[in-house]
Motif scaffolding. Structure first.
Motif, PDB file in Angstrom:
ATOM      1  N   HIS A   1       7.310   3.303  -9.038  1.00 12.64           N
ATOM      2  CA  HIS A   1       6.334   2.679  -8.020  1.00 12.64           C
ATOM      3  C   HIS A   1       5.735   1.682  -8.492  1.00 12.64           C
ATOM      4  O   HIS A   1       5.130   0.398  -7.902  1.00 12.64           O
TER       5      HIS A   1
ATOM      6  N   ASN B   1       0.927  -1.437  -0.060  1.00 11.22           N
ATOM      7  CA  ASN B   1      -0.024  -0.005   0.067  1.00 11.22           C
ATOM      8  C   ASN B   1       0.864   1.269  -0.218  1.00 11.22           C
ATOM      9  O   ASN B   1       0.438   2.183  -0.637  1.00 11.22           O
ATOM     10  N   GLU B   2       2.073   1.170   0.589  1.00  9.52           N
ATOM     11  CA  GLU B   2       2.813   2.390   0.940  1.00  9.52           C
ATOM     12  C   GLU B   2       3.308   2.716  -0.797  1.00  9.52           C
ATOM     13  O   GLU B   2       3.454   3.761  -1.133  1.00  9.52           O
TER      14      GLU B   2
ATOM     15  N   ASN C   1       0.702   4.457  -2.654  1.00  6.87           N
ATOM     16  CA  ASN C   1       0.507   5.522  -2.140  1.00  6.87           C
ATOM     17  C   ASN C   1       1.596   6.570  -2.631  1.00  6.87           C
ATOM     18  O   ASN C   1       1.313   7.568  -3.022  1.00  6.87           O
ATOM     19  N   GLN C   2       2.681   6.163  -2.742  1.00  4.91           N
ATOM     20  CA  GLN C   2       3.892   6.863  -3.389  1.00  4.91           C
ATOM     21  C   GLN C   2       3.596   7.064  -5.009  1.00  4.91           C
ATOM     22  O   GLN C   2       3.906   8.215  -5.288  1.00  4.91           O
TER      23      GLN C   2
ATOM     24  N   GLY D   1      -5.503   7.303   2.780  1.00  8.62           N
ATOM     25  CA  GLY D   1      -4.556   5.912   2.664  1.00  8.62           C
ATOM     26  C   GLY D   1      -5.332   4.968   2.071  1.00  8.62           C
ATOM     27  O   GLY D   1      -6.604   5.044   1.986  1.00  8.62           O
TER      28      GLY D   1
END
Length: 161
Positions: free
Chosen positions: A23, A2-3, A6-7, A138
């Protein structure tokens, strides 16, 4: 994971498509069945054939994905080709004339937007809205929660269109 999504979304919002592609490539490499990553990748690639491949992958994973269906349909729409008229061989010299367009331009005041243009704008706004909300809130952990969010936005947009 998920990070990285998000990035990628943050990079997309800031206009850094190269970083967003990087990404998303990492996400897809680790999770080749990640529908959201494939859909986002189709947004940051410039080549129509590669966009088509990403959207077809989304539809292979989720055949009812309306966003992918609409974007694929938009890619399949033929674009207007502007042709320059070739002058006949003159018997006497002529003054140079500007090229003639094969398609007559319409005045903006009387031009009507085609339904596909409105749909394309709506889809683009929907994707940007989803990205903005996901970045602010998020990304949910489960794909079910992600799908519910996307379906909610699609339903909301369909009611508005």
């Amino acid at each position: 994971m998920n990070e990285l999504i998000n990035q990628a979304q943050a990079a997309l919002l800031s206009g850094d498509l190269t970083r967003a592609r990087g990404h998303l490539a990492q996400v897809i490499q680790q999770e080749p069945l990640n529908v959201l990553a494939w859909l986002m990748l189709s947004e940051v690639i410039h080549e129509p054939e590669r966009q088509r491949e990403c959207l077809q992958r989304v539809l292979a994973l989720e055949p009812q994905n309306q966003t992918a269906q609409k974007r694929l349909a938009a890619l399949d729409q033929p674009t207007a080709v502007i042709q320059v008229a070739q002058p006949a061989t003159p018997s006497k010299p002529r003054q140079p004339q500007p090229p003639q367009l094969a398609i007559a331009p319409q005045p903006l005041a009387s031009a009507k937007m085609q339904p596909i243009s409105i749909i394309s704008i709506g889809v683009a706004l929907l994707i940007l809205l989803i990205i903005a909300i996901v970045v602010l809130r998020g990304l949910p952990e489960t794909t079910d929660a992600q799908s519910q969010i996307v379906e909610g936005f699609i339903t909301f947009i369909h009611k508005r269109v």
